[in-house]
Motif scaffolding. Structure first.
Motif, short mmCIF file in Angstrom:
data_model
loop_
_atom_site.label_atom_id
_atom_site.label_comp_id
_atom_site.label_asym_id
_atom_site.label_seq_id
_atom_site.Cartn_x
_atom_site.Cartn_y
_atom_site.Cartn_z
N GLU A 82 31.75 40.62 84.89
CA GLU A 82 32.58 41.43 85.77
C GLU A 82 33.87 41.75 85.03
OE1 GLU A 82 33.09 39.67 89.69
OE2 GLU A 82 31.28 38.50 89.32
N ARG A 83 34.39 42.94 85.28
CA ARG A 83 35.67 43.34 84.69
C ARG A 83 36.71 43.40 85.79
NH1 ARG A 83 36.92 48.40 80.63
NH2 ARG A 83 39.08 47.80 80.21
N LEU A 84 37.88 42.86 85.51
CA LEU A 84 38.96 42.86 86.48
C LEU A 84 39.24 44.27 86.96
CD1 LEU A 84 41.27 41.25 87.90
CD2 LEU A 84 42.68 41.81 85.90
N GLN A 85 39.35 44.43 88.25
CA GLN A 85 39.77 45.71 88.83
C GLN A 85 41.25 45.60 89.16
OE1 GLN A 85 36.82 46.41 92.02
NE2 GLN A 85 36.84 48.49 91.26
N VAL A 86 42.04 46.48 88.59
CA VAL A 86 43.48 46.46 88.82
C VAL A 86 43.83 47.50 89.88
CG1 VAL A 86 44.01 45.58 86.53
CG2 VAL A 86 43.91 48.04 86.89
N THR A 87 44.99 47.31 90.48
CA THR A 87 45.42 48.23 91.53
C THR A 87 46.31 49.35 91.01
OG1 THR A 87 47.25 46.76 92.07
CG2 THR A 87 45.22 46.49 93.33
N ARG A 88 46.96 49.13 89.85
CA ARG A 88 47.83 50.15 89.28
C ARG A 88 47.35 50.50 87.88
NH1 ARG A 88 52.45 46.50 90.69
NH2 ARG A 88 52.67 46.46 88.45
N PRO A 89 47.37 51.76 87.52
CA PRO A 89 46.87 52.18 86.20
C PRO A 89 47.56 51.48 85.03
CG PRO A 89 47.21 54.09 87.60
CD PRO A 89 47.77 52.90 88.34
N GLY A 90 48.79 51.07 85.17
CA GLY A 90 49.51 50.43 84.08
C GLY A 90 49.20 48.96 83.91
N ASP A 91 48.45 48.37 84.85
CA ASP A 91 48.11 46.95 84.76
C ASP A 91 47.05 46.72 83.69
OD1 ASP A 91 49.89 46.31 86.77
OD2 ASP A 91 48.36 46.23 88.34
N ASP A 92 47.01 45.52 83.16
CA ASP A 92 46.05 45.15 82.12
C ASP A 92 44.70 44.88 82.76
OD1 ASP A 92 44.63 44.14 80.00
OD2 ASP A 92 45.94 42.42 79.67
N ASP A 93 43.69 45.68 82.41
CA ASP A 93 42.35 45.48 82.95
C ASP A 93 41.39 44.97 81.88
OD1 ASP A 93 42.08 47.79 81.46
OD2 ASP A 93 41.02 48.89 83.01
N ASN A 94 41.91 44.43 80.79
CA ASN A 94 41.08 43.93 79.70
C ASN A 94 40.73 42.46 79.92
OD1 ASN A 94 41.13 46.38 78.09
ND2 ASN A 94 43.30 45.95 77.94
N VAL A 95 40.35 42.15 81.15
CA VAL A 95 39.99 40.79 81.54
C VAL A 95 38.59 40.84 82.12
CG1 VAL A 95 40.60 38.83 83.01
CG2 VAL A 95 42.41 40.27 82.05
N TYR A 96 37.73 39.94 81.63
CA TYR A 96 36.34 39.89 82.04
C TYR A 96 36.01 38.48 82.51
CZ TYR A 96 36.26 44.21 79.40
OH TYR A 96 36.53 45.48 78.94
N PHE A 97 35.09 38.37 83.45
CA PHE A 97 34.65 37.10 83.98
C PHE A 97 33.15 37.00 83.78
CE2 PHE A 97 38.31 38.61 86.32
CZ PHE A 97 39.19 37.55 86.18
N LEU A 98 32.71 35.89 83.21
CA LEU A 98 31.30 35.68 82.92
C LEU A 98 30.80 34.46 83.67
CD1 LEU A 98 32.70 37.01 80.32
CD2 LEU A 98 30.64 36.35 79.15
N ARG A 99 29.62 34.57 84.24
CA ARG A 99 28.98 33.43 84.87
C ARG A 99 27.48 33.59 84.71
NH1 ARG A 99 27.39 35.20 90.23
NH2 ARG A 99 28.45 37.14 90.67
N VAL A 100 26.77 32.52 84.86
CA VAL A 100 25.32 32.57 84.74
C VAL A 100 24.72 32.52 86.13
CG1 VAL A 100 23.27 31.43 83.83
CG2 VAL A 100 25.34 31.53 82.45
N GLY A 101 23.93 33.55 86.45
CA GLY A 101 23.28 33.61 87.76
C GLY A 101 24.27 33.62 88.90
N SER A 102 23.93 32.88 89.94
CA SER A 102 24.79 32.85 91.11
C SER A 102 25.75 31.67 91.09
CB SER A 102 23.94 32.82 92.39
OG SER A 102 23.14 31.64 92.38
#
Length: 105
Positions: free
Chosen positions: A38-58
């Motif tokens: 998953e990639r972080l969804q930011v609320t403002r265009p200037g925010d850093d969205d280069n954050v990802y979250f990884l998990r296995v399955g559920s």
């Protein structure tokens, strides 16, 4: 993806950052069947969205990776431990450690 999202928006194999992070995530997907990104969804265009979250399955445990703009180094991989690296192979190795190994990688 049928799994419920916990941190951001689904980031599938066809989604591209444009940098070496794409290869890192591709390697992680090959090594860790059932990997959800998953990639972080930011609320403002200037925010850093280069954050990802990884998990296995559920699973509820996840590993966070931060990259530079457009998937460039440096990478910070955070789970139980924290790894800072500019090497894509080092970032993949950090994912493997956090998830208890990656088979033949």
């Amino acid at each position: 993806m049928s799994e419920s999202l916990i941190r951001g928006k689904a980031w599938g194999p066809a989604d591209r950052s444009g940098g070496p992070l794409d290869d890192v995530l591709g390697g992680a997907r090959r090594a860790l069947p059932g990997l959800v990104v998953e990639r972080l969804q930011v609320t403002r265009p200037g925010d850093d969205d280069n954050v990802y979250f990884l998990r296995v399955g559920s699973g509820t445990g996840y590993v966070q990776v931060d990259s530079g703009p457009l998937g460039q180094a440096p990478f910070t991989v955070e789970g139980v431990t924290r790894t800072d690296t500019s090497d894509p192979a080092g970032a993949l190795a950090a994912f493997c450690r956090e998830f208890g190994g990656c088979g033949d990688l």
